[in-house]
Design a protein around this motif. Structure first.
Motif, PDB file in Angstrom:
ATOM      1  N   PHE A 195      46.510 -27.712  36.555  1.00  0.00           N
ATOM      2  CA  PHE A 195      45.752 -26.464  37.195  1.00  0.00           C
ATOM      3  C   PHE A 195      46.514 -25.119  36.743  1.00  0.00           C
ATOM      4  N   TRP A 196      47.973 -25.319  37.000  1.00  0.00           N
ATOM      5  CA  TRP A 196      48.743 -24.073  36.672  1.00  0.00           C
ATOM      6  C   TRP A 196      49.020 -23.804  35.070  1.00  0.00           C
ATOM      7  N   PHE A 197      48.950 -24.935  34.461  1.00  0.00           N
ATOM      8  CA  PHE A 197      49.068 -24.852  32.995  1.00  0.00           C
ATOM      9  C   PHE A 197      47.814 -23.941  32.529  1.00  0.00           C
ATOM     10  N   MET A 198      46.609 -24.411  33.192  1.00  0.00           N
ATOM     11  CA  MET A 198      45.321 -23.731  32.793  1.00  0.00           C
ATOM     12  C   MET A 198      45.247 -22.210  33.222  1.00  0.00           C
ATOM     13  N   PRO A 258      49.532 -17.118  43.738  1.00  0.00           N
ATOM     14  CA  PRO A 258      49.572 -18.155  44.353  1.00  0.00           C
ATOM     15  C   PRO A 258      50.379 -19.390  43.724  1.00  0.00           C
ATOM     16  N   ASP A 259      50.970 -19.336  42.542  1.00  0.00           N
ATOM     17  CA  ASP A 259      51.484 -20.451  42.074  1.00  0.00           C
ATOM     18  C   ASP A 259      52.964 -20.343  42.647  1.00  0.00           C
ATOM     19  N   ALA A 260      53.410 -19.469  43.665  1.00  0.00           N
ATOM     20  CA  ALA A 260      54.442 -19.708  44.477  1.00  0.00           C
ATOM     21  C   ALA A 260      54.489 -20.800  45.447  1.00  0.00           C
ATOM     22  N   TYR A 261      53.077 -21.446  45.547  1.00  0.00           N
ATOM     23  CA  TYR A 261      53.002 -22.763  46.461  1.00  0.00           C
ATOM     24  C   TYR A 261      52.807 -23.884  45.557  1.00  0.00           C
ATOM     25  N   ARG A 262      52.840 -24.020  44.377  1.00  0.00           N
ATOM     26  CA  ARG A 262      52.749 -25.199  43.491  1.00  0.00           C
ATOM     27  C   ARG A 262      53.367 -26.491  43.950  1.00  0.00           C
ATOM     28  N   ASN A 302      39.590 -19.847  35.605  1.00  0.00           N
ATOM     29  CA  ASN A 302      39.866 -20.870  34.657  1.00  0.00           C
ATOM     30  C   ASN A 302      39.415 -22.104  34.999  1.00  0.00           C
ATOM     31  N   GLY A 303      39.448 -22.567  36.287  1.00  0.00           N
ATOM     32  CA  GLY A 303      38.991 -23.959  36.417  1.00  0.00           C
ATOM     33  C   GLY A 303      39.283 -24.724  37.580  1.00  0.00           C
ATOM     34  N   GLN A 304      38.834 -25.802  37.810  1.00  0.00           N
ATOM     35  CA  GLN A 304      39.453 -26.820  39.008  1.00  0.00           C
ATOM     36  C   GLN A 304      39.486 -28.143  38.678  1.00  0.00           C
ATOM     37  N   PRO A 305      40.631 -28.560  38.941  1.00  0.00           N
ATOM     38  CA  PRO A 305      41.033 -29.964  38.534  1.00  0.00           C
ATOM     39  C   PRO A 305      40.839 -30.947  39.767  1.00  0.00           C
ATOM     40  N   ARG A 306      40.585 -32.157  39.347  1.00  0.00           N
ATOM     41  CA  ARG A 306      40.131 -33.085  40.300  1.00  0.00           C
ATOM     42  C   ARG A 306      41.006 -34.420  39.931  1.00  0.00           C
ATOM     43  N   ASN A 307      41.358 -35.294  40.937  1.00  0.00           N
ATOM     44  CA  ASN A 307      42.145 -36.325  40.884  1.00  0.00           C
ATOM     45  C   ASN A 307      41.103 -37.468  40.822  1.00  0.00           C
ATOM     46  N   ALA A 346      43.621 -40.013  36.306  1.00  0.00           N
ATOM     47  CA  ALA A 346      43.198 -39.170  35.338  1.00  0.00           C
ATOM     48  C   ALA A 346      43.023 -38.141  36.003  1.00  0.00           C
ATOM     49  N   VAL A 347      42.786 -36.790  35.168  1.00  0.00           N
ATOM     50  CA  VAL A 347      42.589 -35.594  35.964  1.00  0.00           C
ATOM     51  C   VAL A 347      41.197 -35.083  34.982  1.00  0.00           C
ATOM     52  N   ALA A 348      40.356 -34.897  36.016  1.00  0.00           N
ATOM     53  CA  ALA A 348      38.944 -34.058  35.686  1.00  0.00           C
ATOM     54  C   ALA A 348      38.940 -32.610  35.710  1.00  0.00           C
ATOM     55  N   TRP A 349      38.560 -32.183  34.796  1.00  0.00           N
ATOM     56  CA  TRP A 349      38.567 -30.346  34.751  1.00  0.00           C
ATOM     57  C   TRP A 349      37.272 -29.826  34.503  1.00  0.00           C
ATOM     58  N   THR A 350      36.952 -28.785  35.315  1.00  0.00           N
ATOM     59  CA  THR A 350      35.712 -28.285  35.484  1.00  0.00           C
ATOM     60  C   THR A 350      35.936 -26.862  35.341  1.00  0.00           C
ATOM     61  N   ALA A 351      35.577 -26.160  34.148  1.00  0.00           N
ATOM     62  CA  ALA A 351      35.917 -24.873  33.817  1.00  0.00           C
ATOM     63  C   ALA A 351      35.264 -23.678  34.602  1.00  0.00           C
ATOM     64  N   THR A 352      35.765 -22.760  34.799  1.00  0.00           N
ATOM     65  CA  THR A 352      35.165 -21.481  35.467  1.00  0.00           C
ATOM     66  C   THR A 352      35.301 -20.419  34.321  1.00  0.00           C
TER      67      THR A 352
END
Length: 531
Positions: A204-207, A253-257, A154-159, A134-140
């Motif tokens: 993360f890059w979608f959001m 920074p998405d150059a490094y996705r 926008n936020g931080q995802p967690r695995n 699952a993905v946990a999302w915490t908004a910023t």
């Protein structure tokens, strides 16, 4: 043609509708079976997984357990009420949060990894095991809205892996933080946890807004100067080595996705490294961007040292792409007076300039280099500039760039003084001079390169180069389409690799594998990795 260009830019600048995390208002049709029968099946499979004498049955039990837990997870994440009440409705309960178990009160969304649209399915990293990835999302906050320092927009995802534990009378839901926990105790056995390492990166890059603002970042950098800074993808940990990723022109920074996706699946990387993404408005001159990079890296270093010992901070690795490599090389190299003398003939103390311009020149050309980085990877870096910067179309684009007002006056003042120095004339004779932009300063004729290439790479740092070749096959005449080999080649480096790629080298699988090799080598040389 001009009208078409304006319309094109308007379309690019349009930010229509912010994306949202998946929300489950209605229970999916496939998950509407009575909870009691699903719970009983899950309990049966749990008991098999906990019984060492039934090891031959584990593969089938794992599949059946995961299928059951997926349905039950839908029942506690969908519909009205909160997590606790929905769990109670089916005869289960939430476990207490811990350093290894996520606190749902601090999560804005939690959903199965299968709900995420995957960017590159041929580079999807999924680990088998028990539980539901699952993905946990915490908004910023979005781009341009203040947030806590070093937090990404926008936020931080967690695995997360979702587990239903039947070791207690009331089955307990656990949400192990997969980046710190690999296994879960089931009866007398330790079972490996399932994981989807790709879904959190792609979500993360979608959001995140940053990858939608590449053109604006170049043309109107003033709008995004407040987003110049480092984003920590995890809270700072003094036990881990920072890997700083610095993007290039017309990028984010998405150059490094793809590299992030590949690295996140490696246990040694998760255990030993932490990621810092650097973001900056790429329309401003690279020497100024290098100045800001040094300043912000210094702030991050001070922040880190207040939170623990700096032993691992001083093992820092920087990955740099394209213009980001110029920022990095400049930041870690001792300039002496080489950069200054490339721009000015008049001694610094004798310059007749405003105090703010004097400070800009001093911090930009006569600075102290960064000392924390221990290893640097250059990817498609134009160490001697790019011929494309001299093309007519590129020059037209450069003229469209509108630099920040706070920077324009100082840059113009410094540029006029530099031009007057070079032709030994009064500044009144240089009225046609314009402030430099990122594009104009990438010309091989740029004064910045005249100074930079007199500055040797520092001996205390190990360097590596990765460059692209669009199929020419002749190393000396190769090019990635933007940066030719004669510009991307620099010495001395510990390794140099040419990959079959255009300028987007970080997207290349071979380049990603090389980054992994270098990071593992770094751990070995720092005695932090045992085979």
């Amino acid at each position: 043609m001009r009208i078409q260009l304006v319309l094109f830019v308007v379309l690019l600048l349009c930010n229509c509708g912010a994306p949202q995390p998946p929300v489950c208002h209605v229970l999916p049709f496939g998950s509407r079976a009575p909870a009691s029968s699903i719970l009983e099946n899950a309990r049966k499979q749990w008991e098999i997984l906990g019984d060492s004498s039934k090891k031959s049955e584990w593969p089938a039990a794992e599949t059946a357990y995961n299928d059951a837990v997926k349905i039950l997870f839908d029942k506690i994440r969908c519909g009205p009420g909160d997590w606790s009440s929905r769990a109670s409705n089916i005869g289960t309960a939430l476990s207490a949060p811990s350093p290894t178990n996520a606190n749902l009160a601090k999560v804005d969304a939690l959903f199965p990894a299968t709900a995420v649209k995957i960017h590159s399915k041929d580079r999807c990293h999924i680990e088998p095991g028990i539980g539901v990835p699952a993905v946990a999302w915490t908004a910023t906050t979005p781009v341009g809205v203040p947030r806590e320092k070093f937090y990404p927009p926008n936020g931080q995802p967690r695995n997360i892996t979702v587990i239903l534990d039947f070791s207690t009378p009331v089955p307990q839901w656990h949400f192990p933080k997969r980046w710190v926990k690999n296994d879960f105790q089931v009866g007398e056995n330790s079972q490996h946890l399932a994981a989807d390492w790709t879904a959190p990166v792609d979500f993360f890059w979608f959001m995140c807004d940053l990858d939608d603002l590449r053109i604006q970042n170049v043309i109107i950098p003033e709008r995004f100067t407040e987003e110049t800074g480092l984003y920590f993808l995890q809270p700072y940990d003094p036990e881990k080595i920072p890997v700083v990723m610095v993007h290039g022109l017309v990028s984010s920074p998405d150059a490094y996705r793809d590299i992030l996706n590949d690295l996140s699946a490696e246990s040694w990387f998760r255990e030993k490294y932490q990621v810092w993404l650097y973001n900056y408005p790429t329309g401003t001159p690279w020497l100024y961007n290098a100045l800001r990079f040094r300043q912000i890296m210094g702030e991050a270093g001070n922040y880190a040292r207040r939170r623990g010992p700096d032993e691992n901070l001083k093992k820092m690795v920087i990955l740099s792409h394209s213009m980001g490599g110029l920022l990095t090389r400049t930041a870690v190299s001792e300039p002496g007076t080489k950069l200054y003398h490339a721009h000015f003939k008049t001694p610094f103390k004798d310059l007749k300039i405003k105090p703010e311009t004097r400070l800009l020149i001093k911090e930009g050309l006569l600075y102290e280099p960064l000392t924390d980085p221990k290893r640097v990877v250059f990817m498609a870096v134009p160490h001697r500039g790019s011929p494309m910067a001299n093309f007519r179309g590129t020059a037209f684009l450069s003229n469209l760039i509108r630099l920040p007002k706070t920077l324009t006056v100082g840059l113009l003042d410094a540029t006029l003084q530099s031009a007057a120095d070079s032709i030994q004339a009064d500044t009144s004779e240089t009225s046609a001079v314009k402030p430099p932009t990122a594009i104009s300063t990438l010309s091989p004729k740029s004064l910045g390169f005249q100074g930079l290439n007199q500055m040797p790479l520092p001996k205390g740092i190990t360097f590596h180069s990765i460059m692209g070749d669009k199929g020419h096959g002749d190393k000396e005449r190769s090019s990635d389409g933007v940066v030719p080999y004669w510009s991307s080649h620099v010495e001395p480096v510990a390794s140099e690799l040419i990959v079959d790629s255009n300028h987007s080298v970080p997207n290349n699988q071979q380049a990603s594998d090389e980054v992994k090799r270098i990071l593992r080598l770094h751990l070995k040389e720092e005695n932090m990795l045992t085979e």
